[in-house]
Design an enzyme around this catalytic site. Structure first.
Site, PDB file in Angstrom:
ATOM      1  N   HIS A 196       0.793  -1.247   0.080  1.00 46.33           N
ATOM      2  CA  HIS A 196      -0.006  -0.063   0.205  1.00 46.33           C
ATOM      3  C   HIS A 196       0.904   1.269   0.050  1.00 46.33           C
ATOM      4  CE1 HIS A 196      -4.310   1.532   1.332  1.00 46.33           C
ATOM      5  NE2 HIS A 196      -3.516   2.485   0.610  1.00 46.33           N
ATOM      6  N   LEU A 197       1.287   1.747  -1.066  1.00 48.82           N
ATOM      7  CA  LEU A 197       2.222   2.859  -1.394  1.00 48.82           C
ATOM      8  C   LEU A 197       1.802   4.117  -0.527  1.00 48.82           C
ATOM      9  CD1 LEU A 197       1.329   4.969  -3.853  1.00 48.82           C
ATOM     10  CD2 LEU A 197       1.930   3.277  -5.043  1.00 48.82           C
ATOM     11  N   HIS A 198       2.845   4.768   0.275  1.00 47.60           N
ATOM     12  CA  HIS A 198       2.655   5.814   0.879  1.00 47.60           C
ATOM     13  C   HIS A 198       3.821   6.775   0.893  1.00 47.60           C
ATOM     14  CE1 HIS A 198       4.219   2.560   3.250  1.00 47.60           C
ATOM     15  NE2 HIS A 198       4.846   3.463   4.043  1.00 47.60           N
ATOM     16  N   TRP A 199       3.724   8.019   0.638  1.00 40.61           N
ATOM     17  CA  TRP A 199       4.663   9.167   0.651  1.00 40.61           C
ATOM     18  C   TRP A 199       4.826   9.265   2.144  1.00 40.61           C
ATOM     19  CZ3 TRP A 199       7.643  11.134  -3.141  1.00 40.61           C
ATOM     20  CH2 TRP A 199       7.218  11.248  -4.296  1.00 40.61           C
TER      21      TRP A 199
END
Ligand SMILES: [Zn+2]
Length: 180
Positions: free
Chosen positions: A135-138
């Site tokens: 779950h991509l996240h900056w």
């Protein structure tokens, strides 16, 4: 009551080499070592900004979550609501909303915390260091001059001047009225 001198006491089995201090509140840090079945970000998305979690913004398919294990005060995560691990799997609307939200989140941190700088970054994939690669996240991490001391370097421990609840309170009003 007579004391049995031959009885083996717990101290014989577990020698007291050091003082033992019980800190049940540390359990939550130990608990994170056990992988959860459920994605924490999907869980935060479900709770939403009105929930009991750390999600502070959720609109237009994107959201902001306060990092539960911050590297510094005000450490935010900006991410899609959808459970997507690759940047190229985002649709145009999600990608654009994410870019907008990243910029707006920087502006809010700037006005609330007045940091001297910020680290913005994404660890894309497990080998790149992503803790939750699916779950991509900056990451947005506010920085102040001299905020790195030897503790985080040698012990991965850092003292934060603010609790997560206080961070939430300080940021909530701005994110509540934010429009992309
Ligand atoms: Zn997820």
């Amino acid at each position: 009551m007579t004391e049995n001198k031959n009885k083996i006491s717990i101290e014989d089995i577990w020698p007291q080499e050091r003082d033992y201090i019980s800190r049940p509140e540390r359990l939550k840090y130990i608990r994170k070592l056990i992988p959860s079945e459920e994605c924490v970000f999907c869980n935060e998305a479900r709770l939403g900004p009105e929930g009991k979690g750390l999600c502070i913004y959720r609109k237009h398919g994107v959201m902001v979550v306060i990092n539960k294990y911050p590297y510094n005060t005000g450490h935010l995560l900006v991410l899609p609501v959808r459970h997507v691990g690759n940047l190229w799997d985002l649709n145009e609307q999600e990608y654009n909303a994410l870019s907008q939200l990243l910029r707006k989140s920087v502006e809010i941190l700037e006005s609330v915390y007045q940091p001297h700088g910020m680290n913005l970054g994404m660890n894309h994939g497990k080998v790149a260091g992503a803790g939750i690669p699916d779950h991509l996240h900056w990451h947005i991490i506010p920085r102040w001059s001299g905020d790195t001391n030897f503790f985080p370097l040698i012990a991965e421990t850092k003292v934060h001047p603010e609790t997560l609840e206080q961070s939430y309170e300080r940021l909530h009003a701005d994110f509540n009225k934010l429009e992309l």
